[in-house]
Write an enzyme that holds these catalytic residues in place. Structure first.
Site, PDB file in Angstrom:
ATOM      1  N   SER A   1       0.897  -1.307  -0.009  1.00  0.00           N
ATOM      2  CA  SER A   1       0.011  -0.139   0.027  1.00  0.00           C
ATOM      3  C   SER A   1       0.917   1.366  -0.186  1.00  0.00           C
ATOM      4  O   SER A   1       1.917   1.039   0.630  1.00  0.00           O
ATOM      5  CB  SER A   1      -0.765   0.075   1.283  1.00  0.00           C
ATOM      6  OG  SER A   1      -1.522   1.328   1.438  1.00  0.00           O
TER       7      SER A   1
ATOM      8  N   TYR B   1      -1.333  -0.432  10.887  1.00  0.00           N
ATOM      9  CA  TYR B   1      -1.660  -1.182   9.504  1.00  0.00           C
ATOM     10  C   TYR B   1      -0.433  -0.778   8.291  1.00  0.00           C
ATOM     11  O   TYR B   1       0.059  -1.770   7.774  1.00  0.00           O
ATOM     12  CB  TYR B   1      -2.939  -0.585   8.877  1.00  0.00           C
ATOM     13  CG  TYR B   1      -3.091  -0.748   7.434  1.00  0.00           C
ATOM     14  CD1 TYR B   1      -2.803   0.260   6.653  1.00  0.00           C
ATOM     15  CD2 TYR B   1      -3.268  -1.996   6.859  1.00  0.00           C
ATOM     16  CE1 TYR B   1      -2.861   0.102   5.329  1.00  0.00           C
ATOM     17  CE2 TYR B   1      -3.493  -2.060   5.533  1.00  0.00           C
ATOM     18  CZ  TYR B   1      -3.233  -1.234   4.717  1.00  0.00           C
ATOM     19  OH  TYR B   1      -3.363  -1.286   3.293  1.00  0.00           O
TER      20      TYR B   1
ATOM     21  N   LYS C   1       2.575  -3.460   6.424  1.00  0.00           N
ATOM     22  CA  LYS C   1       2.668  -3.569   5.246  1.00  0.00           C
ATOM     23  C   LYS C   1       4.304  -3.570   4.835  1.00  0.00           C
ATOM     24  O   LYS C   1       4.902  -4.197   4.151  1.00  0.00           O
ATOM     25  CB  LYS C   1       1.960  -2.487   4.650  1.00  0.00           C
ATOM     26  CG  LYS C   1       0.473  -2.778   4.338  1.00  0.00           C
ATOM     27  CD  LYS C   1       0.123  -3.899   3.496  1.00  0.00           C
ATOM     28  CE  LYS C   1      -1.274  -4.239   3.461  1.00  0.00           C
ATOM     29  NZ  LYS C   1      -1.528  -5.807   2.755  1.00  0.00           N
TER      30      LYS C   1
HETATM   31  C1  WQD Z   1      -9.540   9.550   1.023  1.00  0.00           C
HETATM   32  C2  WQD Z   1      -9.561  11.038   1.303  1.00  0.00           C
HETATM   33  C3  WQD Z   1      -9.693  11.528   3.629  1.00  0.00           C
HETATM   34  C4  WQD Z   1     -13.924  10.089   4.035  1.00  0.00           C
HETATM   35  C5  WQD Z   1      -7.411   4.224   2.358  1.00  0.00           C
HETATM   36  C6  WQD Z   1      -7.087   3.501   3.302  1.00  0.00           C
HETATM   37  C7  WQD Z   1      -5.667   2.873   3.007  1.00  0.00           C
HETATM   38  C8  WQD Z   1      -5.404   2.550   1.654  1.00  0.00           C
HETATM   39  C9  WQD Z   1      -6.253   3.361   0.455  1.00  0.00           C
HETATM   40  C10 WQD Z   1      -4.990   0.031   1.611  1.00  0.00           C
HETATM   41  C11 WQD Z   1      -8.824  11.311   2.479  1.00  0.00           C
HETATM   42  C12 WQD Z   1     -10.786  12.091   2.798  1.00  0.00           C
HETATM   43  C13 WQD Z   1     -12.786  10.269   3.396  1.00  0.00           C
HETATM   44  C14 WQD Z   1     -14.846  11.059   4.636  1.00  0.00           C
HETATM   45  C15 WQD Z   1     -13.289  12.592   3.808  1.00  0.00           C
HETATM   46  N1  WQD Z   1      -6.132   0.976   1.428  1.00  0.00           N
HETATM   47  N2  WQD Z   1     -12.422  11.638   3.440  1.00  0.00           N
HETATM   48  N3  WQD Z   1     -14.394  12.245   4.384  1.00  0.00           N
HETATM   49  O1  WQD Z   1      -7.284   7.662   3.444  1.00  0.00           O
HETATM   50  O2  WQD Z   1      -6.405   7.539   1.418  1.00  0.00           O
HETATM   51  O3  WQD Z   1      -6.643   5.241   2.363  1.00  0.00           O
HETATM   52  O4  WQD Z   1      -7.428   3.757   0.912  1.00  0.00           O
HETATM   53  O5  WQD Z   1      -4.217   0.117   1.202  1.00  0.00           O
HETATM   54  O6  WQD Z   1      -5.576   1.745   4.072  1.00  0.00           O
HETATM   55  O7  WQD Z   1      -7.051   3.888   4.649  1.00  0.00           O
HETATM   56  O8  WQD Z   1      -8.740   6.758   1.372  1.00  0.00           O
HETATM   57  O9  WQD Z   1     -10.974   7.028   1.021  1.00  0.00           O
HETATM   58  O10 WQD Z   1     -10.185   6.787   3.275  1.00  0.00           O
HETATM   59  O11 WQD Z   1      -9.503   8.939   2.057  1.00  0.00           O
HETATM   60  O12 WQD Z   1     -13.002  13.864   3.807  1.00  0.00           O
HETATM   61  O13 WQD Z   1     -15.865  10.596   5.262  1.00  0.00           O
HETATM   62  O14 WQD Z   1     -11.008  11.444   1.628  1.00  0.00           O
HETATM   63  O15 WQD Z   1      -9.507  12.308   4.657  1.00  0.00           O
HETATM   64  O16 WQD Z   1      -8.074  12.612   2.458  1.00  0.00           O
HETATM   65  P1  WQD Z   1      -7.100   7.024   2.035  1.00  0.00           P
HETATM   66  P2  WQD Z   1      -9.935   7.452   2.066  1.00  0.00           P
END
Ligand code: WQD
Length: 375
Positions: free
Chosen positions: A150, A174, A178
């Protein structure tokens, strides 16, 4: 014990019933070179997904499909927990020594926030179980693995876009799991040139197969942005307002930037990585001291939270309202990939654009408002 034989190359996919896993299984089946074996404990997946994948693959068989082609659309699916070595060993035993050509290891717990609350569960499930899997692979003369890593391994990268030479530094248990498993696999390859391995550092997978038959079906309320927006638009989440986790980051509009790529492009990257482990691959230098590589799988194009909201507004017609709230723990300002190494060495591309990702996600969600149904 009786062994299963097949003229196709048997490939074990851990987490095969999951969002990424089901799309990887589909892409492997499309080649009609591999017979997929899936093990999944269905902690965050529904076994129905594999029935859909098989149905999809069968629907795409040519009229002159051979018996082998038909076999390639069958999935040997085992409900199995990687933390239980005897269950995993029994699967390998069913195919005998050398019976499984390679492993695509996707199964893991992946919630950054949750990992800080239950770190031991994450270390047991993501690290200890991976060690156990590798040991059993060795016992059964299986020395090829594609590992699902990741972009989280980069922590807050000093330079954007991010190349594979960026130092690894995770802030969450997490992310640390990885990095640990990447290091374990690299050490294993260094210890024995029989091993060939590729770690794939996923950026942000999104979308679904355009048929609407398979897609992301998280248990409960989605933690990730895109599935949450889809659930809001389809009425599965009753929140009228999206909480945007801060707009005070050093990014164009102040909200976090991520590198979203279509899940099918990500899945294709796994096929390229698996093929790279084969005897006729030119990815590894035959004289190399070990056969281990890590690649970023991203588009190389960053999109902000607000840009994603706008793209989903267009795809769904839903009038999203949002409010800016505080930062979410563990978030970093920008995770945009430099995918040039994977492009150069694997021939990886991620051509599908954000509009396609949102359209395919919405098609899946409208066809399956409650996902695959009850678990
Ligand atoms: C994207 C952006 C949030 C929800 C996730 C997993 C990580 C990896 C990739 C496996 C961020 C913002 C989100 C909300 C928001 N998966 N957001 N309001 O954080 O890049 O990573 O996917 O490896 O483990 O955690 O993705 O979709 O959670 O968030 O503002 O209600 O959207 O702050 O900037 P992220 P995400």
């Amino acid at each position: 014990m009786a062994t299963h034989t097949s003229p196709l190359k048997n490939v074990l996919v851990t987490g095969g019933a999951g969002y990424i896993g089901s799309h990887v299984v589909y892409v492997l089946q499309k080649t009609r070179q591999y017979k997929v074996i899936s093990i999944d404990n269905n902690h965050n997946s529904n076994p129905a997904a594999l029935d859909r994948v098989s149905q999809l693959s069968k629907s795409e068989l040519p009229a002159d499909a051979t018996e082998i082609d038909i076999q390639s659309t069958e999935i040997d699916s085992y409900k199995c927990d990687l933390t239980q070595p005897d269950q995993v060993r029994a699967v390998f035993e069913a195919y005998g020594r050398g019976g499984i050509w390679g492993v695509v290891h996707i199964a893991a717990y992946k919630a950054v926030g949750e990992s800080s609350e239950i770190p031991l569960t994450y270390y047991a499930n993501n690290v200890a179980a991976s060690v156990s899997l590798l040991q059993i692979m060795a016992e059964y003369d299986c020395h090829r693995i594609v590992y699902s890593s990741s972009a989280t391994v980069y922590g807050t990268p000093p330079i954007i876009p991010i190349s594979e030479t960026t130092r690894l530094h995770a802030y969450s248990p997490y992310g640390r799991t990885k990095i640990m498993v990447e290091n374990i696999i690299e050490d294993l390859c260094h210890s024995d040139r029989k091993w060939r391995a590729v770690s794939l550092r996923y950026f942000n997978p999104a979308g679904a197969h355009p048929s609407g038959l398979i897609g992301e079906d998280p248990r409960g309320r989605p933690g990730n942005l895109l599935p949450l927006l889809a659930h809001m638009a389809v009425g599965r989440v009753k929140d009228a307002t999206l909480k945007v986790f801060a707009n005070d980051y050093p990014t164009p509009d102040g909200t976090c930037v991520r590198d979203y790529l279509h899940v099918l492009d990500l899945a294709s990257g796994h096929l390229l990585a698996l093929n790279a482990l084969g005897p006729d691959s030119n990815v590894f230098d035959p004289e190399a001291t070990d056969f281990y590589k890590a690649y970023n799988l991203g588009k190389g194009k960053g999109m902000s939270v607000l840009q994603i909201v706008e793209a989903m507004r267009k795809a769904t017609g839903f009038d999203y309202k949002y409010e800016i709230v505080g930062r979410r723990r563990g978030d970093v300002p920008d995770l945009t990939a430099d995918p040039s190494l994977a492009q150069k060495e694997l021939g990886f591309t991620a051509p599908q654009d954000l509009e396609t990702m949102c359209r395919d996600l919405w098609h899946w969600q409208t066809k399956n408002p409650f996902g695959y149904g009850e678990y």
